[in-house]
Design an enzyme around this catalytic site. Structure first.
Site, PDB file in Angstrom:
ATOM      1  N   SER B 132      46.339  28.772  -2.815  1.00  0.00           N
ATOM      2  CA  SER B 132      45.710  27.727  -3.619  1.00  0.00           C
ATOM      3  C   SER B 132      45.391  28.197  -5.034  1.00  0.00           C
ATOM      4  CB  SER B 132      44.413  27.280  -2.950  1.00  0.00           C
ATOM      5  OG  SER B 132      44.660  26.855  -1.633  1.00  0.00           O
ATOM      6  N   GLU B 248      49.614  29.731  11.296  1.00  0.00           N
ATOM      7  CA  GLU B 248      48.213  29.445  11.013  1.00  0.00           C
ATOM      8  C   GLU B 248      47.718  28.224  11.784  1.00  0.00           C
ATOM      9  OE1 GLU B 248      47.107  29.248   6.903  1.00  0.00           O
ATOM     10  OE2 GLU B 248      45.069  28.623   7.409  1.00  0.00           O
TER      11      GLU B 248
HETATM   12  C1  LIG Z   1      37.028  27.438   4.309  1.00  0.00           C
HETATM   13  C2  LIG Z   1      38.271  27.408   3.482  1.00  0.00           C
HETATM   14  C3  LIG Z   1      39.039  28.540   3.378  1.00  0.00           C
HETATM   15  C4  LIG Z   1      40.193  28.537   2.598  1.00  0.00           C
HETATM   16  N1  LIG Z   1      40.904  29.695   2.503  1.00  0.00           N
HETATM   17  C5  LIG Z   1      42.002  29.716   1.721  1.00  0.00           C
HETATM   18  C6  LIG Z   1      42.726  30.926   1.549  1.00  0.00           C
HETATM   19  O1  LIG Z   1      42.396  31.948   2.144  1.00  0.00           O
HETATM   20  N2  LIG Z   1      43.797  30.916   0.742  1.00  0.00           N
HETATM   21  C7  LIG Z   1      44.204  29.811   0.087  1.00  0.00           C
HETATM   22  O2  LIG Z   1      45.204  29.866  -0.593  1.00  0.00           O
HETATM   23  N3  LIG Z   1      43.532  28.624   0.220  1.00  0.00           N
HETATM   24  C8  LIG Z   1      42.448  28.572   1.003  1.00  0.00           C
HETATM   25  N4  LIG Z   1      41.747  27.387   1.138  1.00  0.00           N
HETATM   26  C9  LIG Z   1      42.151  26.239   0.355  1.00  0.00           C
HETATM   27  C10 LIG Z   1      42.792  25.116   1.171  1.00  0.00           C
HETATM   28  O3  LIG Z   1      44.077  25.480   1.570  1.00  0.00           O
HETATM   29  C11 LIG Z   1      42.762  23.870   0.274  1.00  0.00           C
HETATM   30  O4  LIG Z   1      41.406  23.500   0.156  1.00  0.00           O
HETATM   31  C12 LIG Z   1      43.549  22.724   0.804  1.00  0.00           C
HETATM   32  O5  LIG Z   1      44.930  23.002   0.813  1.00  0.00           O
HETATM   33  C13 LIG Z   1      43.293  21.445  -0.002  1.00  0.00           C
HETATM   34  O6  LIG Z   1      43.406  21.636  -1.381  1.00  0.00           O
HETATM   35  P1  LIG Z   1      42.231  21.169  -2.368  1.00  0.00           P
HETATM   36  O7  LIG Z   1      40.972  21.727  -1.829  1.00  0.00           O
HETATM   37  O8  LIG Z   1      42.656  21.545  -3.729  1.00  0.00           O
HETATM   38  O9  LIG Z   1      42.172  19.598  -2.227  1.00  0.00           O
HETATM   39  P2  LIG Z   1      43.120  18.521  -2.936  1.00  0.00           P
HETATM   40  O10 LIG Z   1      44.544  18.919  -2.791  1.00  0.00           O
HETATM   41  O11 LIG Z   1      42.622  18.232  -4.301  1.00  0.00           O
HETATM   42  O12 LIG Z   1      42.858  17.270  -1.986  1.00  0.00           O
HETATM   43  C14 LIG Z   1      41.671  16.485  -2.048  1.00  0.00           C
HETATM   44  C15 LIG Z   1      41.849  15.321  -1.108  1.00  0.00           C
HETATM   45  O13 LIG Z   1      42.986  14.532  -1.488  1.00  0.00           O
HETATM   46  C16 LIG Z   1      43.871  14.411  -0.407  1.00  0.00           C
HETATM   47  N5  LIG Z   1      45.253  14.403  -0.895  1.00  0.00           N
HETATM   48  C17 LIG Z   1      45.824  15.225  -1.795  1.00  0.00           C
HETATM   49  N6  LIG Z   1      47.114  14.941  -1.968  1.00  0.00           N
HETATM   50  C18 LIG Z   1      47.383  13.915  -1.129  1.00  0.00           C
HETATM   51  C19 LIG Z   1      48.552  13.151  -0.824  1.00  0.00           C
HETATM   52  N7  LIG Z   1      49.738  13.398  -1.369  1.00  0.00           N
HETATM   53  N8  LIG Z   1      48.425  12.171   0.079  1.00  0.00           N
HETATM   54  C20 LIG Z   1      47.241  11.913   0.678  1.00  0.00           C
HETATM   55  N9  LIG Z   1      46.126  12.573   0.426  1.00  0.00           N
HETATM   56  C21 LIG Z   1      46.192  13.561  -0.459  1.00  0.00           C
HETATM   57  C22 LIG Z   1      43.611  15.611   0.453  1.00  0.00           C
HETATM   58  O14 LIG Z   1      44.031  15.423   1.782  1.00  0.00           O
HETATM   59  C23 LIG Z   1      42.124  15.753   0.329  1.00  0.00           C
HETATM   60  O15 LIG Z   1      41.501  14.860   1.197  1.00  0.00           O
HETATM   61  C24 LIG Z   1      40.585  27.369   1.912  1.00  0.00           C
HETATM   62  C25 LIG Z   1      39.826  26.207   2.041  1.00  0.00           C
HETATM   63  C26 LIG Z   1      38.662  26.213   2.805  1.00  0.00           C
HETATM   64  C27 LIG Z   1      37.854  24.973   2.883  1.00  0.00           C
END
Ligand SMILES: Cc1cc2nc3c(=O)[nH]c(=O)nc-3n(C[C@H](O)[C@H](O)[C@H](O)COP(=O)(O)OP(=O)(O)OC[C@H]3O[C@@H](n4cnc5c(N)ncnc54)[C@H](O)[C@@H]3O)c2cc1C
Lengths: 321, 383
Positions: B132, B248
């Site tokens: 991310s 995962e």
């Molecule tokens: C506890 C925790 C640990 C984590 N650990 C890691 C890690 O070790 N390494 C790492 O790389 N990442 C990590 N993450 C990050 C995680 O992979 C991301 O939070 C996740 O992929 C979502 O990205 P975002 O938070 O940027 O949300 P966004 O992508 O901004 O999404 C926000 C909302 O919009 C929705 N959305 C976005 N695009 C679409 C679409 N095309 N259609 C429908 N809905 C959509 C999403 O489903 C979500 O509800 C971690 C997250 C958490 C909470």
């Protein structure tokens, strides 16, 4: 396992067509269709070999029951398999299953097309000629029956009663019908065009259908868990199967109709053949709350960790894996 | 549809390992309160991970020549199940054991395998996953952090975020753009191993709403990496990451995040001698779903054991599993607070509120609910 399933599926394709199902639901004679089942030998699938049956395990029969649901078979085929397994010398002809206290009026699935009813009353099993009134629900094959003046019992009931056995049958029927309905819904979503593209391309519908698929698979696995142990099933196995399947039944039916729009509730479309059954089977032999209640009571008397509890009670035999 | 996901038994090979791992897990949690045990996933304890390594419980599916046990996914299922249902602290080996080691085994060079995998199997190395970025969450293919070729290897500039364990980790496996631009989507992405102690790496922990800081921001400023930092082929990063995510998403960890709370609540009900119909129905609902989800997860494991990569099936089980994990604190909270005269002890209350507050993360980490449902819809032939 598929060695039984394949010929069974082929027979269902032939005899339980939507037209044949509708004909029986409109009051036509089920005799010809029943004849096909009687001749197939499958009705004795659960009867032990020493009594002349196929001696199959519940786990082997589960896919057959699912197939009955997949094809909306309008006859108590699974019920008859159960009755024949439970009773030495069960009569020929379709048998429906019921649990009723004396004087109580109950709804018996497939009661209108059964020749006999196997009734559990006061911890005993009674075999009676089928009787009963229409429920008043259009096209339903269930009968409303009042349990009076039963003949002397045929035998004692299994210790846990008839209901857990009937419940795992309903769960399998639900799992089969849910699979069919999910496939119909995905296919329809790919065909139906609105706003210039198939409605299945709309993300909102994709998300709903993904949940539907999850519920469908959960019902199938829960049904397999219900049939994984011996015959008759344990209370925990039956409760898990029926609670999960009943929950899924209502949700799968709701999403299927939402995606199909108006055509789905029309008589002419086949969807209703399956969704009406899903709702009827959800209510039959205990809904999700009924079985959750029994399961919870069983869980609370054990001081095991939750994972250990489900591990101990819902573990398929390693040999069958 | 999805017919291959079917009931499977845990073979003896898996069950055989249970008594030994249970004994170690019980010892690890003997003095831990329920709210500490509820942190299982994020409980960071290098000593415990080394103990697991010494005892042969890490690298269960990896070849013996790299220090693994060559046991297959069922043994790993049992170990994960025992650790999580006890609430043992697994964070210090979790990512390395589950994702990094299989990734290096599948795509890494022989030198990388020989260097990293035995250390992971001994529980010595903490890995983190740098996927991310601030602008790339669900839209992972849009990552911008770049690795440029230099005479000696690679130079990295950019930023990662939400990186679990970055603050006390040893290495990051990062998804980086090695050619093209963010507009090129899946092409031009590669995976590189970054030593978190390398000059130019800055890690800034992020505190979450429960007060814990298990993830972090990571900044790269002209970080120089050797040529052999690249895992697999340049430009194959997207394919590799997709396979990694199947690991995962398929495990029992997607069902058990709230199970310590579930057990604490059931213990409370037993103490309070409450077994009215509504209570029993709620307990039964959780039990039936737990048992079914567990069977679904074992069914997924059986696909892995056959050498398949059950991407769609794993997504399906994960989405259903996280919904269950998230409903537990909501409904247990409702249950307890609808019996205000019963009294809830401090430990159960803290556990309930911890799980309640952290529950949103269950359906975010490892891919959000909406993204998973999109994968399932594709599996249904809708996209
Ligand atoms: C506890 C925790 C640990 C984590 N650990 C890691 C890690 O070790 N390494 C790492 O790389 N990442 C990590 N993450 C990050 C995680 O992979 C991301 O939070 C996740 O992929 C979502 O990205 P975002 O938070 O940027 O949300 P966004 O992508 O901004 O999404 C926000 C909302 O919009 C929705 N959305 C976005 N695009 C679409 C679409 N095309 N259609 C429908 N809905 C959509 C999403 O489903 C979500 O509800 C971690 C997250 C958490 C909470």
């Amino acid at each position: 396992m598929s060695e039984f399933l394949e010929p069974f599926e082929r027979m269902l394709e032939n005899v339980s067509t939507p037209a044949a199902v509708r004909a029986i639901e409109r009051g036509g004679s089920p005799d010809a269709m029943w004849q096909a089942f009687a001749e197939s030998g499958f009705l004795d699938a659960l009867v032990p070999e020493e009594r002349g049956g196929a001696g199959l395990a519940l786990a082997d029969v589960q896919p057959l029951w699912m197939a009955l649901g997949r094809h909306a078979v309008p006859l108590p085929v699974g019920e008859t398999m159960i009755a024949r397994a439970l009773l030495d010398g069960a009569p020929d002809g379709p048998v429906a299953l019921a649990v009723a206290a004396p004087g109580q009026s109950v709804v018996v699935p497939f009661g209108l097309v059964a020749a006999y009813m196997l009734i559990e009353s006061d911890c005993a099993l009674h075999m009676v000629e089928a009787s009963g009134a229409l429920t008043g629900v259009v096209a339903s094959l269930a009968a409303r029956m009042t349990c009076n003046d039963l003949p002397s019992p045929h035998s004692t009931a299994p210790t846990s009663g008839l209901r857990p056995i009937a419940a795992i049958l309903r769960a399998a029927l639900i799992a089969g019908a849910s699979g069919r309905v999910t496939e119909m819904t995905a296919a329809y979503a790919n065909e139906r065009v609105q706003f210039g593209k198939p409605i299945g391309r709309q993300q909102a519908l994709q998300q709903q259908m993904a949940i539907m698929a999850e519920e469908m698979v959960a019902a199938r696995i829960a049904s397999q868990l219900g049939c994984a142990g011996g015959f008759p099933p344990s209370l925990v196995a039956a409760a898990t199967a029926k609670a999960i399947a009943s929950r899924a039944a209502a949700r799968v039916a709701a999403t299927a109709h939402a995606v199909h729009g108006a055509i789905g509730i029309s008589e002419e479309h086949d969807l209703q053949l399956f969704t009406r059954r899903l709702h009827e089977w959800r209510l039959a032999d205990g809904s999700e709350s009924y079985w959750n209640g029994l399961l919870g009571r069983e869980r609370l008397v054990s001081d095991a960790r939750s994972v250990d509890f489900v591990r101990a009670h819902l573990q398929p035999e390693a040999a069958t894996g | 549809m999805f017919d291959t996901l079917t009931l499977a038994a845990l073979p003896a090979e898996g069950e055989a390992i249970r008594p030994a791992i249970r004994a170690i897990a019980e010892q690890a949690i003997a003095n831990a309160s329920a709210d500490v045990r509820a942190r299982s996933w994020s409980g960071f304890d290098r000593d415990f991970s080394r103990l697991l390594g010494r005892s042969g419980f890490l690298g269960l599916t990896l070849p013996k020549c790299y220090g693994g046990a060559e046991l297959g996914p069922f043994a790993r299922f049992v170990v994960v199940e025992e650790l999580l249902s006890a609430g043992a602290p697994v964070a210090a080996h979790w990512i390395a054991d589950r994702q990094s080691a299989p990734l290096i085994l599948n795509y890494g060079s022989e030198a990388q395998r020989e260097y990293y995998i035995p250390r992971i199997c001994r529980g010595e190395l903490v890995f983190c996953i740098g996927m991310s970025e601030p602008g790339s969450g669900s839209d992972l293919a849009s990552v911008r952090t770049r690795a440029e070729r230099t005479a000696a290897g690679w130079r990295v500039n950019g930023q990662k975020i939400w990186t679990t364990n970055a603050a006390h980790g040893d290495y990051m496996i990062a998804l980086l753009r090695t050619s093209g631009s963010a507009g090129d989507r899946h092409a031009g992405l590669s995976q590189l191993i970054i030593d978190l102690k390398a000059p130019g790496v800055t890690v800034r922990p992020i505190t979450d709403l429960t007060g814990d800081a298990h993830f972090a921001e990571v900044f790269f400023e002209d970080v120089e990496l050797p040529a052999d930092a690249l895992i697999g082929e340049e430009g194959e990063g997207w394919k590799q990451v997709t396979a990694e995510l199947a690991f995962e998403r398929s495990g029992p960890e997607r069902i058990y995040s709230s199970v310590v709370l579930l057990d604490a609540w059931i213990a409370h009900l037993r103490d309070a001698r409450r077994d009215d119909p509504a209570t029993c129905a709620l307990v039964g609902d959780f039990t039936a779903r737990l048992g079914t989800l567990r069977a679904m997860s074992i069914a997924c494991t059986a696909r892995l054991a056959l050498g398949e990569s059950p991407v769609v099936e794993a997504s399906l089980v994960k989405d259903l599993g996280t919904r269950f994990e998230q409903e537990l604190p909501t409904r247990i909270g409702d249950d307890l607070a609808s019996h205000p005269d019963e009294g809830v002890d401090a430990e159960l209350y803290r556990t309930l509120l911890y799980v309640t507050h952290i529950a949103p993360s269950f359906s975010l980490r490892g891919g959000t609910r909406e993204i998973l449902r999109g994968i399932i819809a594709r599996g249904m032939g809708l996209r």
